[in-house]
Write a protein that holds these residues in place. Structure first.
Motif: not given
Lengths: 191, 139
Positions: A10-13
């Motif tokens: 769920f990382s921003n990237e």
């Protein structure tokens, strides 16, 4: 097992890569949307609550308009930046027949909005996002659902369902803001 | 559609501050669509929770005179910031190749740190951090 931030599903990237706009979420097609925008002479508002995909929609619209040969200029406002900077005002002043996209129109004071509207009047179009109806005719309303959140989570981390977390609870906790709900998922994985 | 490639010399993916990173880019492009050449970028970015940060440190132009070709590049790496990872954020270094009239890019990520290993913020939080000299996290 500790998850590195860049490996968190769920990382921003990863979320940014995923959250592109698909008209099907709203039960329409691009042809419907562009037809309605043309009827409005390319002047309209996208209305919806925080985290409902307004900004994502404007990004997709930009791509769509540029592919159709329009020149596009985009401007951003938010709670920390409630006015355009000098360079942005200059860019608007020289935008010619570009279609103007403005994110967060509700941040403008009445006076600034009038100035913006006046300067954008020679442009080919003006599409804004805002939380409530007003300012410009309604082009589209964005909304989220638990089903949409479930779809995103499934795409980002198919194994997340095995954690026994209720996505309906996360959706409610984030008051329907899907991006916020995905940050809650990030925290759960990071712990 | 352009076909792009980028690799570092000896496929090295770990560097120390101040070291020179050498590599090569290669391409197969339609010259009619890619007449403006290309660019190799040395940059770092953050990944994790919250807003993303990207900082381009240096760029090198790539002359594209033929549909098929390759060109070497080199960058003197700065002293920091070092590559690191924790619960909330990772800082990742990369070199990227792009031909100017295309959205396509090809990237190689690498580690920049005094010992060639990413700084582990989890270990730091638990007091297991190695004692680096001249370690800079931040510009």
């Amino acid at each position: 097992m500790k998850t590195r931030a860049c490996d968190n599903p769920f990382s921003n990237e990863r979320v940014d890569d995923l959250l592109f706009f698909e008209p099907e979420w709203l039960g329409v097609t691009w042809a419907d949307l562009m037809g309605r925008l043309e009827e409005l002479d390319y002047r309209g508002a996208v209305v919806g609550p925080h985290g409902s995909g307004k900004t994502t929609l404007l990004s997709a619209l930009r791509t769509k308009l540029e592919a159709e040969g329009f020149s596009v200029q985009r401007f951003f406002l938010n709670e920390e930046s409630r006015d355009l900077n000098e360079e942005d005002w200059r860019r608007l002043d020289t935008a010619g027949r570009a279609v103007i996209l403005l994110d967060g129109a509700e941040q403008f004071s009445w006076m600034k909005w009038r100035k913006f509207l006046r300067m954008a009047s020679p442009c080919r179009g003006l599409v804004i996002t805002q939380h409530k109806v007003g300012k410009l005719p309604l082009w589209l309303t964005t909304q989220t659902s638990v089903e949409m959140l479930q779809e995103f989570v499934q795409r980002l981390d198919p194994g997340f369902v095995n954690r026994g977390v209720s996505l309906a609870d996360l959706y409610q906790k984030s008051q329907g803001n899907v991006r916020e709900a995905l940050w809650l998922c990030y925290d759960i994985v990071a712990e | 559609m352009a076909e792009l490639g980028i690799k570092t010399e000896l496929d090295n993916l770990a560097y120390t501050p101040g070291e020179t990173l050498r590599g090569e880019v290669n391409w197969k492009v339609d010259l009619m669509k890619n007449s403006d050449g290309g660019e190799v970028r040395l940059f770092y970015y953050t990944s994790g929770k919250g807003d993303r940060d990207v900082e381009t440190v240096e760029t090198r132009g790539v002359q594209i005179h033929s549909e098929l070709g390759s060109q070497g590049f080199e960058f003197q790496l700065p002293n920091g910031p070092c590559s690191f990872s924790g619960k909330l954020v990772s800082l990742i270094w990369a070199v990227e190749f792009q031909v100017m009239e295309s959205d396509e890019t090809e990237r190689v990520e690498f580690v920049l740190s005094p010992d060639g290993k990413e700084v582990d913020l989890y270990a730091h939080a638990e007091g297991k951090m190695p004692s680096y000299t001249n370690l800079r996290i931040g510009k």
